[in-house]
Design a protein around this motif. Sequence first.
Motif, PDB file in Angstrom:
ATOM      1  N   LYS A  78      38.838  34.846  63.352  1.00  0.00           N
ATOM      2  CA  LYS A  78      37.857  35.563  62.533  1.00  0.00           C
ATOM      3  C   LYS A  78      38.543  36.624  61.664  1.00  0.00           C
ATOM      4  CE  LYS A  78      33.699  34.921  65.336  1.00  0.00           C
ATOM      5  NZ  LYS A  78      32.677  35.563  66.214  1.00  0.00           N
ATOM      6  N   ASN A  79      39.541  37.264  62.237  1.00  0.00           N
ATOM      7  CA  ASN A  79      40.315  38.245  61.469  1.00  0.00           C
ATOM      8  C   ASN A  79      41.098  37.575  60.353  1.00  0.00           C
ATOM      9  OD1 ASN A  79      39.481  40.470  62.973  1.00  0.00           O
ATOM     10  ND2 ASN A  79      41.121  40.254  64.479  1.00  0.00           N
ATOM     11  N   GLU A  80      41.637  36.392  60.664  1.00  0.00           N
ATOM     12  CA  GLU A  80      42.351  35.628  59.633  1.00  0.00           C
ATOM     13  C   GLU A  80      41.419  35.293  58.467  1.00  0.00           C
ATOM     14  OE1 GLU A  80      44.375  32.154  61.045  1.00  0.00           O
ATOM     15  OE2 GLU A  80      45.421  33.239  62.651  1.00  0.00           O
ATOM     16  N   ILE A  81      40.182  34.859  58.803  1.00  0.00           N
ATOM     17  CA  ILE A  81      39.204  34.503  57.762  1.00  0.00           C
ATOM     18  C   ILE A  81      38.913  35.716  56.866  1.00  0.00           C
ATOM     19  CG2 ILE A  81      36.763  33.917  57.392  1.00  0.00           C
ATOM     20  CD1 ILE A  81      36.994  32.036  59.820  1.00  0.00           C
ATOM     21  N   LYS A  82      38.757  36.879  57.496  1.00  0.00           N
ATOM     22  CA  LYS A  82      38.515  38.110  56.724  1.00  0.00           C
ATOM     23  C   LYS A  82      39.668  38.389  55.770  1.00  0.00           C
ATOM     24  CE  LYS A  82      35.514  40.458  60.065  1.00  0.00           C
ATOM     25  NZ  LYS A  82      35.401  41.602  61.001  1.00  0.00           N
ATOM     26  N   GLU A  83      40.887  38.194  56.278  1.00  0.00           N
ATOM     27  CA  GLU A  83      42.070  38.427  55.436  1.00  0.00           C
ATOM     28  C   GLU A  83      42.109  37.443  54.274  1.00  0.00           C
ATOM     29  OE1 GLU A  83      45.422  38.137  58.027  1.00  0.00           O
ATOM     30  OE2 GLU A  83      44.928  39.972  59.150  1.00  0.00           O
ATOM     31  N   HIS A  84      41.804  36.169  54.570  1.00  0.00           N
ATOM     32  CA  HIS A  84      41.792  35.146  53.515  1.00  0.00           C
ATOM     33  C   HIS A  84      40.703  35.448  52.484  1.00  0.00           C
ATOM     34  CE1 HIS A  84      44.767  32.994  55.665  1.00  0.00           C
ATOM     35  NE2 HIS A  84      43.969  32.400  56.561  1.00  0.00           N
ATOM     36  N   GLN A  85      39.536  35.864  52.938  1.00  0.00           N
ATOM     37  CA  GLN A  85      38.430  36.191  52.030  1.00  0.00           C
ATOM     38  C   GLN A  85      38.796  37.382  51.138  1.00  0.00           C
ATOM     39  OE1 GLN A  85      35.292  36.723  54.920  1.00  0.00           O
ATOM     40  NE2 GLN A  85      34.492  34.639  54.620  1.00  0.00           N
ATOM     41  N   ALA A  86      39.479  38.353  51.727  1.00  0.00           N
ATOM     42  CA  ALA A  86      39.909  39.530  50.937  1.00  0.00           C
ATOM     43  C   ALA A  86      40.896  39.104  49.859  1.00  0.00           C
ATOM     44  CB  ALA A  86      40.549  40.549  51.882  1.00  0.00           C
ATOM     45  N   LEU A  87      41.793  38.195  50.197  1.00  0.00           N
ATOM     46  CA  LEU A  87      42.779  37.711  49.216  1.00  0.00           C
ATOM     47  C   LEU A  87      42.102  36.879  48.131  1.00  0.00           C
ATOM     48  CD1 LEU A  87      45.759  36.761  51.572  1.00  0.00           C
ATOM     49  CD2 LEU A  87      45.721  38.594  49.855  1.00  0.00           C
ATOM     50  N   ILE A  88      41.091  36.074  48.526  1.00  0.00           N
ATOM     51  CA  ILE A  88      40.350  35.273  47.533  1.00  0.00           C
ATOM     52  C   ILE A  88      39.660  36.202  46.526  1.00  0.00           C
ATOM     53  CG2 ILE A  88      38.306  33.796  47.230  1.00  0.00           C
ATOM     54  CD1 ILE A  88      39.114  32.362  49.840  1.00  0.00           C
ATOM     55  N   GLU A  89      39.048  37.264  47.078  1.00  0.00           N
ATOM     56  CA  GLU A  89      38.380  38.242  46.209  1.00  0.00           C
ATOM     57  C   GLU A  89      39.394  38.910  45.263  1.00  0.00           C
ATOM     58  OE1 GLU A  89      35.572  42.251  46.623  1.00  0.00           O
ATOM     59  OE2 GLU A  89      36.132  41.083  48.417  1.00  0.00           O
ATOM     60  N   TYR A  91      42.362  37.619  44.289  1.00  0.00           N
ATOM     61  CA  TYR A  91      42.862  36.656  43.298  1.00  0.00           C
ATOM     62  C   TYR A  91      41.803  36.362  42.227  1.00  0.00           C
ATOM     63  CZ  TYR A  91      46.601  35.799  46.707  1.00  0.00           C
ATOM     64  OH  TYR A  91      47.648  35.927  47.565  1.00  0.00           O
ATOM     65  N   THR A  92      40.547  36.355  42.639  1.00  0.00           N
ATOM     66  CA  THR A  92      39.464  36.094  41.676  1.00  0.00           C
ATOM     67  C   THR A  92      39.411  37.218  40.628  1.00  0.00           C
ATOM     68  OG1 THR A  92      38.194  34.952  43.382  1.00  0.00           O
ATOM     69  CG2 THR A  92      36.986  35.680  41.427  1.00  0.00           C
ATOM     70  N   LYS A  93      39.569  38.448  41.038  1.00  0.00           N
ATOM     71  CA  LYS A  93      39.591  39.581  40.104  1.00  0.00           C
ATOM     72  C   LYS A  93      40.796  39.515  39.183  1.00  0.00           C
ATOM     73  CE  LYS A  93      37.025  42.899  42.922  1.00  0.00           C
ATOM     74  NZ  LYS A  93      37.093  44.162  43.685  1.00  0.00           N
ATOM     75  N   GLN A  94      41.933  39.096  39.766  1.00  0.00           N
ATOM     76  CA  GLN A  94      43.159  39.006  38.964  1.00  0.00           C
ATOM     77  C   GLN A  94      43.048  37.940  37.872  1.00  0.00           C
ATOM     78  OE1 GLN A  94      46.372  38.369  41.736  1.00  0.00           O
ATOM     79  NE2 GLN A  94      46.549  40.574  42.264  1.00  0.00           N
ATOM     80  N   ARG A  99      47.251  36.513  31.490  1.00  0.00           N
ATOM     81  CA  ARG A  99      47.679  36.444  30.103  1.00  0.00           C
ATOM     82  C   ARG A  99      47.763  35.028  29.587  1.00  0.00           C
ATOM     83  NH1 ARG A  99      52.969  40.004  30.957  1.00  0.00           N
ATOM     84  NH2 ARG A  99      52.827  38.781  32.891  1.00  0.00           N
ATOM     85  N   ASN A 100      47.824  34.043  30.527  1.00  0.00           N
ATOM     86  CA  ASN A 100      47.905  32.646  30.088  1.00  0.00           C
ATOM     87  C   ASN A 100      47.349  31.725  31.163  1.00  0.00           C
ATOM     88  OD1 ASN A 100      50.064  32.262  32.054  1.00  0.00           O
ATOM     89  ND2 ASN A 100      51.336  33.419  30.603  1.00  0.00           N
ATOM     90  N   ASN A 101      47.265  30.444  30.764  1.00  0.00           N
ATOM     91  CA  ASN A 101      46.704  29.441  31.676  1.00  0.00           C
ATOM     92  C   ASN A 101      47.572  29.240  32.926  1.00  0.00           C
ATOM     93  OD1 ASN A 101      44.455  28.938  30.145  1.00  0.00           O
ATOM     94  ND2 ASN A 101      45.442  27.300  28.949  1.00  0.00           N
ATOM     95  N   ARG A 102      48.863  29.381  32.767  1.00  0.00           N
ATOM     96  CA  ARG A 102      49.775  29.157  33.900  1.00  0.00           C
ATOM     97  C   ARG A 102      49.470  30.132  35.028  1.00  0.00           C
ATOM     98  NH1 ARG A 102      54.579  31.166  35.365  1.00  0.00           N
ATOM     99  NH2 ARG A 102      54.758  32.402  33.469  1.00  0.00           N
ATOM    100  N   GLU A 103      49.274  31.411  34.658  1.00  0.00           N
ATOM    101  CA  GLU A 103      48.945  32.426  35.675  1.00  0.00           C
ATOM    102  C   GLU A 103      47.575  32.146  36.300  1.00  0.00           C
ATOM    103  OE1 GLU A 103      49.214  36.261  33.935  1.00  0.00           O
ATOM    104  OE2 GLU A 103      51.418  36.221  33.757  1.00  0.00           O
ATOM    105  N   PHE A 104      46.631  31.701  35.442  1.00  0.00           N
ATOM    106  CA  PHE A 104      45.283  31.408  35.927  1.00  0.00           C
ATOM    107  C   PHE A 104      45.316  30.264  36.944  1.00  0.00           C
ATOM    108  CE2 PHE A 104      41.166  29.386  35.826  1.00  0.00           C
ATOM    109  CZ  PHE A 104      40.278  30.458  35.880  1.00  0.00           C
ATOM    110  N   GLU A 110      46.188  29.445  44.676  1.00  0.00           N
ATOM    111  CA  GLU A 110      46.213  30.381  45.810  1.00  0.00           C
ATOM    112  C   GLU A 110      44.822  30.500  46.436  1.00  0.00           C
ATOM    113  OE1 GLU A 110      48.534  32.026  47.475  1.00  0.00           O
ATOM    114  OE2 GLU A 110      50.118  31.092  46.286  1.00  0.00           O
ATOM    115  N   ILE A 111      43.794  30.565  45.524  1.00  0.00           N
ATOM    116  CA  ILE A 111      42.415  30.662  46.021  1.00  0.00           C
ATOM    117  C   ILE A 111      42.046  29.395  46.791  1.00  0.00           C
ATOM    118  CG2 ILE A 111      39.994  30.706  45.288  1.00  0.00           C
ATOM    119  CD1 ILE A 111      40.931  32.522  42.948  1.00  0.00           C
ATOM    120  N   GLU A 112      42.430  28.244  46.226  1.00  0.00           N
ATOM    121  CA  GLU A 112      42.133  26.961  46.859  1.00  0.00           C
ATOM    122  C   GLU A 112      42.824  26.859  48.235  1.00  0.00           C
ATOM    123  OE1 GLU A 112      42.713  22.179  45.971  1.00  0.00           O
ATOM    124  OE2 GLU A 112      43.032  23.641  44.351  1.00  0.00           O
ATOM    125  N   PHE A 113      44.074  27.347  48.287  1.00  0.00           N
ATOM    126  CA  PHE A 113      44.831  27.308  49.534  1.00  0.00           C
ATOM    127  C   PHE A 113      44.163  28.188  50.596  1.00  0.00           C
ATOM    128  CE2 PHE A 113      48.217  29.176  52.206  1.00  0.00           C
ATOM    129  CZ  PHE A 113      48.656  28.014  52.847  1.00  0.00           C
TER     130      PHE A 113
END
Length: 280
Positions: A78-89, A91-94, A99-104, A110-113
Amino acid sequence: MAKKTIKTNKEEVSVEDKLKSLYELQQIDSEIDEIRKLRGELPLEVEDLEDEVAGLQTRVAKHDEELKESTASISAKKNEIKEHQALIEKYTKQQNNVRNNREFNALSKEIEFKELEIELAEKHIKEFSATEDFKKEAIKQSKDELKQKTALLKEKKSELKAVIAETEKDEKALEKKSQALLDNLEERLAVAYTRIRSNARNGLAVVTVNRDACGGCFNKIPPQRQLDIRARKKIIVCEHCGRILVDKYINDDDNTQEQLDIEKAAQKKKRTVRKRKVTK
């Protein structure tokens, strides 16, 4: 000057007295066996129940430990899921500031992973939850069984204690007599008696001759051998079972019982003769 041979008390004992001591020892040991039979299977039942209770206690402790591990694993996932959700949030903001499609695309991967990591963690949580439910049920069943076995053990121990309290005094007194008689026997006879008794199913090492047969294995004893047994001049064993043989009048010092048996046999013979005459 001729040397005098000094004999011990055991060497001076006659064969007849040795046979009487052996027979008396057997009678006492048989009484002890009867007392122990009163306990029946109680000692074994108590021992088996103690083993079962110990086994159930170990099982419950093991299930408890495994349940704690499952609970800890669920918490970790459950803690892992929280950490993954925080990272998804994060990455989504980032993605809004790339600056380009490659970064997007890199952030999208990363979000998919992380989403796959969440799915895997949720799968593990389900597995751990199933294990947790199984362990809880196993603990409940084991505790119920432990409660029943503990109550039964208490009951059986109480029964055994009551039986022992009832017979302990007599048993100790008989054991003391038995040991005293055994100690007074010459070593060769004591060893032989103990060996024969331990090998016999009914614990009989010394038996009388009854109806021309061994009182232990019930095989016929030849007439001449019976005369030798009655003479009490030597220790004779059954050639079939190895038990020590004595005549049934071994303790009839005044021949009272033997005389009664002779009279009974004579009366029986007379009745038989009368019946034959009446029949004729």
